[in-house]
Design a protein around this motif. Structure first.
Motif, PDB file in Angstrom:
ATOM      1  N   ARG A 201      41.984  35.676  13.531  1.00 35.71           N
ATOM      2  CA  ARG A 201      41.554  37.133  13.791  1.00 35.71           C
ATOM      3  C   ARG A 201      41.490  37.506  15.168  1.00 35.71           C
ATOM      4  NH1 ARG A 201      37.241  38.919  16.179  1.00 35.71           N
ATOM      5  NH2 ARG A 201      35.433  37.565  15.514  1.00 35.71           N
ATOM      6  N   ILE A 202      42.385  36.151  16.295  1.00 31.99           N
ATOM      7  CA  ILE A 202      42.534  36.151  17.595  1.00 31.99           C
ATOM      8  C   ILE A 202      43.493  35.113  17.977  1.00 31.99           C
ATOM      9  CG2 ILE A 202      41.563  35.857  20.083  1.00 31.99           C
ATOM     10  CD1 ILE A 202      38.895  36.543  18.818  1.00 31.99           C
TER      11      ILE A 202
ATOM     12  N   GLY B  51      50.986  34.689  21.171  1.00 34.32           N
ATOM     13  CA  GLY B  51      50.166  33.158  20.757  1.00 34.32           C
ATOM     14  C   GLY B  51      49.646  33.033  22.083  1.00 34.32           C
ATOM     15  N   SER B  52      48.922  31.540  22.502  1.00 35.93           N
ATOM     16  CA  SER B  52      47.639  31.657  23.772  1.00 35.93           C
ATOM     17  C   SER B  52      48.433  31.288  24.560  1.00 35.93           C
ATOM     18  CB  SER B  52      47.833  30.001  23.080  1.00 35.93           C
ATOM     19  OG  SER B  52      49.178  29.110  23.261  1.00 35.93           O
ATOM     20  N   TYR B  53      47.647  30.443  25.682  1.00 36.78           N
ATOM     21  CA  TYR B  53      49.139  31.575  26.808  1.00 36.78           C
ATOM     22  C   TYR B  53      49.955  29.632  27.547  1.00 36.78           C
ATOM     23  CZ  TYR B  53      44.844  27.642  28.120  1.00 36.78           C
ATOM     24  OH  TYR B  53      44.357  26.900  28.069  1.00 36.78           O
ATOM     25  N   ALA B  54      49.307  28.636  26.592  1.00 38.30           N
ATOM     26  CA  ALA B  54      49.965  27.302  26.251  1.00 38.30           C
ATOM     27  C   ALA B  54      51.146  27.775  25.300  1.00 38.30           C
ATOM     28  CB  ALA B  54      49.547  26.520  25.922  1.00 38.30           C
ATOM     29  N   GLY B  55      51.067  28.774  24.354  1.00 40.38           N
ATOM     30  CA  GLY B  55      52.929  28.655  23.834  1.00 40.38           C
ATOM     31  C   GLY B  55      52.790  28.507  22.394  1.00 40.38           C
ATOM     32  N   ALA B  56      51.413  28.549  21.883  1.00 38.44           N
ATOM     33  CA  ALA B  56      50.614  27.901  20.694  1.00 38.44           C
ATOM     34  C   ALA B  56      50.723  29.536  19.838  1.00 38.44           C
ATOM     35  CB  ALA B  56      49.003  27.210  20.851  1.00 38.44           C
ATOM     36  N   MET B  57      50.961  29.375  18.691  1.00 42.21           N
ATOM     37  CA  MET B  57      50.926  29.959  17.617  1.00 42.21           C
ATOM     38  C   MET B  57      50.565  29.848  16.290  1.00 42.21           C
ATOM     39  SD  MET B  57      55.047  30.231  18.280  1.00 42.21           S
ATOM     40  CE  MET B  57      55.406  27.965  17.885  1.00 42.21           C
TER      41      MET B  57
ATOM     42  N   VAL C  67      38.031  27.175  15.504  1.00 44.45           N
ATOM     43  CA  VAL C  67      38.236  27.042  16.442  1.00 44.45           C
ATOM     44  C   VAL C  67      39.387  27.758  17.342  1.00 44.45           C
ATOM     45  CG1 VAL C  67      38.300  25.285  18.505  1.00 44.45           C
ATOM     46  CG2 VAL C  67      36.484  24.950  16.361  1.00 44.45           C
ATOM     47  N   GLU C  68      40.212  27.793  16.734  1.00 40.95           N
ATOM     48  CA  GLU C  68      41.485  27.995  17.860  1.00 40.95           C
ATOM     49  C   GLU C  68      41.862  29.465  17.042  1.00 40.95           C
ATOM     50  OE1 GLU C  68      44.381  26.476  18.866  1.00 40.95           O
ATOM     51  OE2 GLU C  68      43.556  24.294  17.977  1.00 40.95           O
ATOM     52  N   THR C  69      41.453  29.903  15.942  1.00 39.89           N
ATOM     53  CA  THR C  69      41.790  31.659  16.031  1.00 39.89           C
ATOM     54  C   THR C  69      41.163  32.240  15.742  1.00 39.89           C
ATOM     55  OG1 THR C  69      43.045  31.377  13.956  1.00 39.89           O
ATOM     56  CG2 THR C  69      44.706  30.963  15.875  1.00 39.89           C
ATOM     57  N   TYR C  70      39.698  31.758  15.277  1.00 41.76           N
ATOM     58  CA  TYR C  70      38.361  32.615  14.841  1.00 41.76           C
ATOM     59  C   TYR C  70      38.914  32.704  13.396  1.00 41.76           C
ATOM     60  CZ  TYR C  70      33.888  34.350  16.468  1.00 41.76           C
ATOM     61  OH  TYR C  70      32.587  34.258  16.608  1.00 41.76           O
TER      62      TYR C  70
END
Length: 329
Positions: free
Chosen positions: A128-129, A176-182, A122-125
């Motif tokens: 991969r993403i 990372g994500s738009y929220a800064g998650a890594m 769910v988080e990063t495929y």
């Protein structure tokens, strides 16, 4: 004249909003205070100036965090993002490729392999993403230009800079994500430092590139947030078992014990769990109408990862699909 000067001052203040040259010049950046928080990690004020001079405000980050999918989509629309044939197929491939690591994590941490895989899916495929924003841009933008949650993101910014020193990395490079998650599991900086673990024994915690550490870290996070081995996550109810609306709330916390539920609902689980086990009836809209579930402690543990019922349900259903796919092989 005084009134006119006040008016001119207001015009200057408004027109000047966001007109600083870069984040090192941002009025919300308390450089001396930040330096005192970070000097024990080896930062100097001049080094921090250089970092924030290079950080960039991204309006797309503010736009994205203002309209998260969990807030703007109905459950069936959100579900369709994550319960796809491709995500299930790639999840089964991920689980086969990391079968031994997942099995060891399940034994040592008590979290089912398919749940850990589903969160990464769910988080990063499955890695991969993992996000296209520089973490420094995301956290600076949200810390200084998103007042609604600036306190939280300023803390994350400090944690990230501490993490960068601990990991011996250039804080301007990771994405990372738009929220800064890594990383594979999209940990926020504070979660990285608190819950990420070295699961392959190389004395280094790396959830950006190391699948073993990523898997172990997800399992460790859930364990630390109350996952109970062997207990269920959800139980779907049939229409004739639906509870009246007064039993339903928007609260993520579990509000009832099994013993407090109506007899028909309590009977569904009373034989498998103690009567004082916490439980919550929830309802979400599907393509064919409302659906209710009883959700348990492990569902709540998943919401500690992302504070959303839809997120926890997507993880649950993807994990069930992965488990079913493994059984069929």
């Amino acid at each position: 004249m005084v009134r006119r000067l006040r008016w001119l001052g207001l015009v200057v203040a408004i027109s000047g909003t966001g007109a600083w040259a870069d984040y090192s010049d941002h009025p919300e950046l308390k450089l001396s205070e930040l330096t005192s928080q970070l000097e024990a990690f080896g930062y100097t004020e001049s080094e921090l100036v250089d970092i924030f001079r290079a950080a960039e405000k991204k309006q797309s980050i503010i736009d994205a965090i203002s309209r998260p999918a969990e807030k703007v989509l109905a459950w069936h629309e959100y579900q369709n993002i994550f319960l796809t044939e491709r995500r299930i197929k790639e999840g089964l491939e991920f689980m086969r490729a990391h079968q031994e690591t997942l099995a060891r994590a399940e034994r040592e941490l008590g979290v089912p392999a398919e749940v850990m895989a589903a969160i990464i899916g769910v988080e990063t495929y499955y890695g991969r993403i993992a996000g296209s924003y520089r973490v420094i841009d995301a956290l600076s933008t949200l810390a200084f230009d998103y007042p609604k949650r600036s306190t939280f993101f300023r803390k994350q910014l400090v944690e990230y800079l501490q993490l960068a020193k601990e990991q011996k990395i250039n804080p301007l490079e990771p994405k990372g994500s738009y929220a800064g998650a890594m990383g594979f599991g999209q940990f926020m900086p504070s979660s990285y430092r608190a819950y990420a673990i070295d699961f392959d024994g190389d004395d280094f915690v790396d959830i950006w590139n190391n699948e073993a550490d990523a898997i172990g870290s997800v399992g460790h996070y859930l364990k630390r947030h109350g996952w109970k081995t062997g207990q269920p996550i959800t139980l779907p109810l049939k229409k004739e078992q639906f509870l009246a609306s007064e039993w339903l709330t928007d609260d993520l916390k579990l509000s009832y014990t099994i013993a407090e539920l109506p007899a028909a609902a309590a009977a569904l689980v009373s034989s498998s769990l103690p009567s004082d086990s916490l439980i919550e009836p929830i309802e979400m809209e599907t393509e064919v109408g409302p659906q209710q579930w009883l959700v348990f402690n492990n569902f709540y543990a998943i919401t500690r990862y992302n504070h959303s019922r839809m997120y926890a349900m997507a993880v649950t259903e993807l994990s069930e699909a992965l488990a079913a796919g493994l059984r069929e092989q």
